[in-house]
Design a protein around this motif. Structure first.
Motif, short mmCIF file in Angstrom:
data_model
loop_
_atom_site.label_atom_id
_atom_site.label_comp_id
_atom_site.label_asym_id
_atom_site.label_seq_id
_atom_site.Cartn_x
_atom_site.Cartn_y
_atom_site.Cartn_z
N UNK A 39 0.79 -1.26 0.07
CA UNK A 39 -0.02 -0.09 0.03
C UNK A 39 0.93 1.11 -0.05
N UNK A 40 2.01 1.33 1.00
CA UNK A 40 2.71 2.36 0.91
C UNK A 40 3.38 2.61 -0.33
N UNK A 79 4.31 5.55 -6.24
CA UNK A 79 4.30 5.09 -7.87
C UNK A 79 2.82 4.64 -7.97
N UNK A 80 2.43 5.30 -9.39
CA UNK A 80 1.09 4.88 -9.77
C UNK A 80 1.21 4.37 -11.14
N UNK A 81 -0.04 3.91 -11.59
CA UNK A 81 -0.06 3.53 -13.04
C UNK A 81 0.20 4.57 -14.03
N UNK A 136 -11.62 6.27 -8.00
CA UNK A 136 -10.48 6.51 -7.87
C UNK A 136 -9.88 7.34 -6.61
N UNK A 137 -10.88 8.06 -6.20
CA UNK A 137 -10.34 8.95 -5.07
C UNK A 137 -10.82 8.24 -3.52
N UNK A 138 -11.59 7.30 -3.63
CA UNK A 138 -12.14 6.65 -2.53
C UNK A 138 -11.05 5.53 -1.85
#
Length: 290
Positions: free
Chosen positions: A120-121, A126-128, A152-154
């Motif tokens: 999770x950290x 880094x994101x897709x 996406x924001x949840x």
């Protein structure tokens, strides 16, 4: 004897104010003034029928016409309702995922707990990326639906970590006592953990609500249907694209733009004072561990 009695009278020692405390106070006052100056300008210009460039302490020609035009504009009603629905639904879903995820991460006996925490950290760094995320939304047939801006924001790892830190601050004896009384893990969650987490829930809920209310990027990327635009999208069209309501020329376009900005922040200007104490308690409890 009287002289001795007078000498024996207790004199309260003078408290010394550290120079560092004085410096901090002056620094925060200066920072507060710097922050308030642009807000004051926007507020005064929204009441000034002849507003333009430059800072004015008071409106030269006071008027409420700009607010009347913005509030009575019928094509803003549906976007305002959409913003409310998205904010309420998204905040509820975000709190649900954050609390359940945080509760799972404090289960010390769960195998792979540290691995899940590091995974999770990792997503915080880094994101897709925007294009892969859009492709996923498109393949799931979520584009042009409100789910594309809610989901996406949840999932917010930062809020999840804050909630986990708060749960870890709850005395372990409460968990042990509940287990001895035969309470199930979910029973502990609903009967003990959540009632003790009101401050954290209010703080994180406010963070989610502000994020959803001010969301513009996700609506711009995933929503092309004009009937699904939120309040921010419509206000942006008014401010940036000169999509202003018609008037008799008595109001400056800048007045209408500034009134639109104030209308956008009014809901949380009203809400925040009621949540301020919970917000401070929740952030402090989630950030400091004894």
């Amino acid at each position: 004897m009287e002289d001795n009695a007078k000498k024996a009278v207790y004199v309260k020692p003078k408290t010394k104010i550290a120079p560092f405390a004085i410096f901090n106070t002056i620094l925060f006052i200066i920072i507060s003034i710097i922050i308030l100056i642009p807000i004051w300008k926007v507020l005064m210009d929204s009441f000034d029928a002849t507003s333009g460039y430059g800072l004015k302490l008071w409106p030269q020609r006071f008027t409420l016409g700009a607010y009347k035009m913005v509030v009575t504009r019928s094509d803003l009603y549906l976007p305002f309702l959409i913003s409310i629905v998205v904010t309420v639904a998204g905040s509820f879903l975000g709190l649900l995922l954050s609390t359940l995820g945080a509760y799972v991460l404090i289960q010390w006996e769960m195998p792979g707990r540290n691995l899940f925490s590091w995974m999770l950290l990792f997503t915080m760094l880094f994101s897709g990326g925007m294009i892969p995320t859009y492709v996923v939304m498109m393949n799931l047939h979520l584009t042009n639906t409100l789910w594309s801006v809610i989901l996406p924001l949840a999932i917010n790892v930062y809020n999840l970590v804050l909630m986990r830190n708060f749960f870890e601050g709850i005395p372990a004896s409460l968990y042990e006592s509940a287990k001895l009384d035969g309470c199930s893990p979910m029973g502990i969650f609903f009967k003990i953990v959540l009632p003790l987490s009101k401050a954290a829930l209010a703080a994180i809920g406010l963070m989610f609500a502000v994020t959803y209310w001010n969301d513009y990027t996700n609506f711009k990327i995933y929503i092309t249907n004009n009937r699904l635009f939120n309040f921010q999208m419509k206000l942006r069209a008014m401010v940036m694209d000169s999509d202003l309501p018609g008037d008799d020329g008595s109001l400056s376009p800048n007045t209408l733009q500034n009134a639109a900005v104030i209308v956008a922040i009014i809901p949380f200007m009203i809400l925040y004072p009621f949540c301020q104490d919970y917000f401070v308690q929740g952030v402090n409890a989630g950030a400091v561990k004894e």
